[in-house]
Write a protein that holds these residues in place. Structure first.
Motif, mmCIF file in Angstrom:
data_model
loop_
_atom_site.group_PDB
_atom_site.id
_atom_site.type_symbol
_atom_site.label_atom_id
_atom_site.label_comp_id
_atom_site.label_asym_id
_atom_site.label_seq_id
_atom_site.Cartn_x
_atom_site.Cartn_y
_atom_site.Cartn_z
ATOM 1 N N GLY A 160 0.699 -1.205 0.090
ATOM 2 C CA GLY A 160 -0.241 -0.398 0.026
ATOM 3 C C GLY A 160 0.829 1.276 0.146
ATOM 4 N N ALA A 161 2.433 1.285 0.600
ATOM 5 C CA ALA A 161 3.219 2.309 1.086
ATOM 6 C C ALA A 161 3.479 2.806 -0.943
ATOM 7 C CB ALA A 161 3.822 2.201 1.801
ATOM 8 N N ILE A 162 3.779 1.635 -1.622
ATOM 9 C CA ILE A 162 4.367 1.173 -2.702
ATOM 10 C C ILE A 162 3.163 2.778 -4.155
ATOM 11 C CG2 ILE A 162 5.392 0.001 -4.254
ATOM 12 C CD1 ILE A 162 6.772 -1.637 -2.382
ATOM 13 N N LEU A 163 2.239 1.464 -3.418
ATOM 14 C CA LEU A 163 0.649 2.302 -4.291
ATOM 15 C C LEU A 163 1.080 3.399 -4.169
ATOM 16 C CD1 LEU A 163 -1.325 -0.714 -4.093
ATOM 17 C CD2 LEU A 163 -0.138 0.021 -6.494
ATOM 18 N N PHE A 164 0.733 4.494 -3.382
ATOM 19 C CA PHE A 164 0.602 5.189 -2.791
ATOM 20 C C PHE A 164 1.504 6.004 -2.948
ATOM 21 C CE2 PHE A 164 0.045 9.356 0.353
ATOM 22 C CZ PHE A 164 -0.843 9.652 0.116
ATOM 23 N N PHE A 165 2.994 6.049 -2.965
ATOM 24 C CA PHE A 165 4.122 6.406 -3.200
ATOM 25 C C PHE A 165 3.827 6.930 -5.032
ATOM 26 C CE2 PHE A 165 8.551 6.357 -5.022
ATOM 27 C CZ PHE A 165 9.230 8.067 -4.447
ATOM 28 N N ARG A 166 3.559 5.554 -5.019
ATOM 29 C CA ARG A 166 3.638 5.434 -7.067
ATOM 30 C C ARG A 166 1.477 6.754 -7.584
ATOM 31 N NH1 ARG A 166 0.093 2.274 -10.456
ATOM 32 N NH2 ARG A 166 0.355 2.104 -12.324
ATOM 33 N N ALA A 167 1.017 6.419 -6.730
ATOM 34 C CA ALA A 167 0.927 7.637 -7.129
ATOM 35 C C ALA A 167 0.631 8.732 -7.548
ATOM 36 C CB ALA A 167 -1.151 7.764 -6.411
ATOM 37 N N PHE A 168 1.328 9.749 -6.901
ATOM 38 C CA PHE A 168 2.184 10.917 -7.205
ATOM 39 C C PHE A 168 3.048 10.604 -8.547
ATOM 40 C CE2 PHE A 168 0.295 11.221 -2.879
ATOM 41 C CZ PHE A 168 -0.176 12.277 -2.558
ATOM 42 N N TYR A 169 3.162 10.095 -8.966
ATOM 43 C CA TYR A 169 3.910 10.488 -10.257
ATOM 44 C C TYR A 169 3.331 10.242 -11.387
ATOM 45 C CZ TYR A 169 7.326 10.679 -7.193
ATOM 46 O OH TYR A 169 8.764 11.302 -6.318
ATOM 47 N N GLY A 170 3.311 10.095 -12.614
ATOM 48 C CA GLY A 170 3.129 9.712 -13.985
ATOM 49 C C GLY A 170 0.803 10.559 -15.164
ATOM 50 N N MET A 171 1.876 10.472 -15.411
ATOM 51 C CA MET A 171 -0.320 10.996 -16.007
ATOM 52 C C MET A 171 -0.726 10.859 -16.738
ATOM 53 S SD MET A 171 -1.986 13.802 -16.468
ATOM 54 C CE MET A 171 -2.769 15.059 -16.909
ATOM 55 N N ASP A 172 -2.084 10.528 -16.639
ATOM 56 C CA ASP A 172 -2.583 9.363 -17.291
ATOM 57 C C ASP A 172 -3.760 10.343 -18.686
ATOM 58 O OD1 ASP A 172 -3.812 7.477 -18.550
ATOM 59 O OD2 ASP A 172 -5.686 8.030 -17.595
ATOM 60 N N THR A 173 -3.505 10.356 -19.791
ATOM 61 C CA THR A 173 -4.045 11.523 -20.147
ATOM 62 C C THR A 173 -5.312 10.717 -21.633
ATOM 63 O OG1 THR A 173 -2.205 10.836 -22.519
ATOM 64 C CG2 THR A 173 -1.829 12.611 -21.209
ATOM 65 N N THR A 174 -5.675 9.727 -20.749
ATOM 66 C CA THR A 174 -6.950 9.169 -21.087
ATOM 67 C C THR A 174 -8.171 9.470 -20.648
ATOM 68 O OG1 THR A 174 -6.579 7.050 -20.554
ATOM 69 C CG2 THR A 174 -4.976 7.321 -22.673
ATOM 70 N N ASP A 175 -8.707 8.693 -19.314
ATOM 71 C CA ASP A 175 -10.164 8.735 -18.655
ATOM 72 C C ASP A 175 -9.921 9.647 -17.308
ATOM 73 O OD1 ASP A 175 -10.906 7.541 -20.817
ATOM 74 O OD2 ASP A 175 -10.985 5.594 -19.517
ATOM 75 N N GLU A 176 -8.708 8.892 -16.855
ATOM 76 C CA GLU A 176 -8.481 9.607 -15.506
ATOM 77 C C GLU A 176 -9.190 10.982 -15.143
ATOM 78 O OE1 GLU A 176 -5.231 9.726 -11.605
ATOM 79 O OE2 GLU A 176 -4.765 9.730 -13.878
ATOM 80 N N THR A 177 -9.254 12.400 -15.863
ATOM 81 C CA THR A 177 -9.467 13.216 -15.813
ATOM 82 C C THR A 177 -11.131 13.211 -16.555
ATOM 83 O OG1 THR A 177 -8.968 13.812 -18.175
ATOM 84 C CG2 THR A 177 -7.006 14.488 -16.469
ATOM 85 N N PHE A 178 -11.723 12.302 -16.775
ATOM 86 C CA PHE A 178 -13.096 12.180 -17.490
ATOM 87 C C PHE A 178 -13.329 12.157 -16.622
ATOM 88 C CE2 PHE A 178 -16.414 9.487 -19.301
ATOM 89 C CZ PHE A 178 -17.263 10.375 -19.563
ATOM 90 N N TYR A 179 -13.467 11.043 -15.142
ATOM 91 C CA TYR A 179 -14.378 10.680 -14.436
ATOM 92 C C TYR A 179 -14.589 12.033 -13.504
ATOM 93 C CZ TYR A 179 -12.356 6.171 -16.303
ATOM 94 O OH TYR A 179 -12.340 5.453 -16.150
ATOM 95 N N LEU A 180 -13.729 13.203 -13.388
ATOM 96 C CA LEU A 180 -13.651 13.582 -12.321
ATOM 97 C C LEU A 180 -14.735 15.145 -13.206
ATOM 98 C CD1 LEU A 180 -11.314 13.903 -9.629
ATOM 99 C CD2 LEU A 180 -13.601 13.394 -9.509
ATOM 100 N N ALA A 181 -14.254 15.014 -14.000
ATOM 101 C CA ALA A 181 -14.627 16.117 -15.173
ATOM 102 C C ALA A 181 -16.164 16.200 -15.559
ATOM 103 C CB ALA A 181 -13.947 16.403 -16.246
#
Length: 191
Positions: free
Chosen positions: A22-43
């Motif tokens: 979980g700590a590794i996933l939490f650390f990973r969550a702050f890296y990378g940018m998804d340019t497909t669907d990730e912004t669509f959900y909150l938009a």
């Protein structure tokens, strides 16, 4: 007494493994940018927050998922004041949800099988799985987790509890039928 110590030891080991992953996933969550669907959900949630209407201002059948995120969006905006950083917050919430689901999966599987390694590996697969490698609350991940949790809650309930959960066992089926009918008939609901 030996069985209680063995159960306690297995929970300590599993909890430690879940905390590390979980700590590794939490650390990973702050890296990378998804340019497909990730912004669509909150938009989509932002659209409803700003006053758009379901199937009136947009014909996309996936927008029904945005209704589930509106309470999160409103809470975040009311606390922070704007939506800056909301994607990172959603990623963090997803990691917390994934750890909870994995822990509950381990609990139920270990109770049924008494096989530590199989229960732990199955729960770890649940923990690290994110469809499309999109580490956020998407309609895929929430659909998968809600379906899995409904099965696990039913398995975890006793005979008396299973009678009480009859309605909740039908929720994933109802969600699936609703999603399919909305996708196929959404033009009927729009002008």
């Amino acid at each position: 007494m030996h069985q209680v110590q063995k159960n306690h030891k297995s929970w300590v080991i599993a909890g430690t493994v879940f905390a590390i992953v979980g700590a590794i996933l939490f650390f990973r969550a702050f890296y990378g940018m998804d340019t497909t669907d990730e912004t669509f959900y909150l938009a989509t949630a932002k659209r409803f927050h700003d006053g758009d209407l379901l199937f009136r201002n947009d014909w996309n059948s996936a927008q029904t998922f945005g209704l589930l995120l509106v309470p999160f969006y409103r809470l975040y905006v009311s606390v922070v004041g704007n939506n800056e950083g909301i994607i990172l917050c959603m990623r963090s919430c997803f990691v917390i949800l994934a750890v909870f689901v994995a822990g509950f999966t381990y609990k139920v599987l270990y109770r049924y099988t008494k096989i530590f390694s199989a229960s732990l590996w199955a729960a770890l697969c649940i923990l690290v799985y994110a469809r499309g490698n999109i580490i956020t609350c998407s309609y895929y991940s929430l659909g998968f987790y809600s379906f899995l949790l409904s099965i696990l809650w039913w398995m975890d309930a006793g005979e008396e509890g299973k009678k009480r959960w009859k309605l909740f066992r039908m929720i994933p089926l109802i969600m699936m039928v609703t999603k399919l009918s909305v996708e196929n008939f959404s033009p009927i609901f729009t002008n």
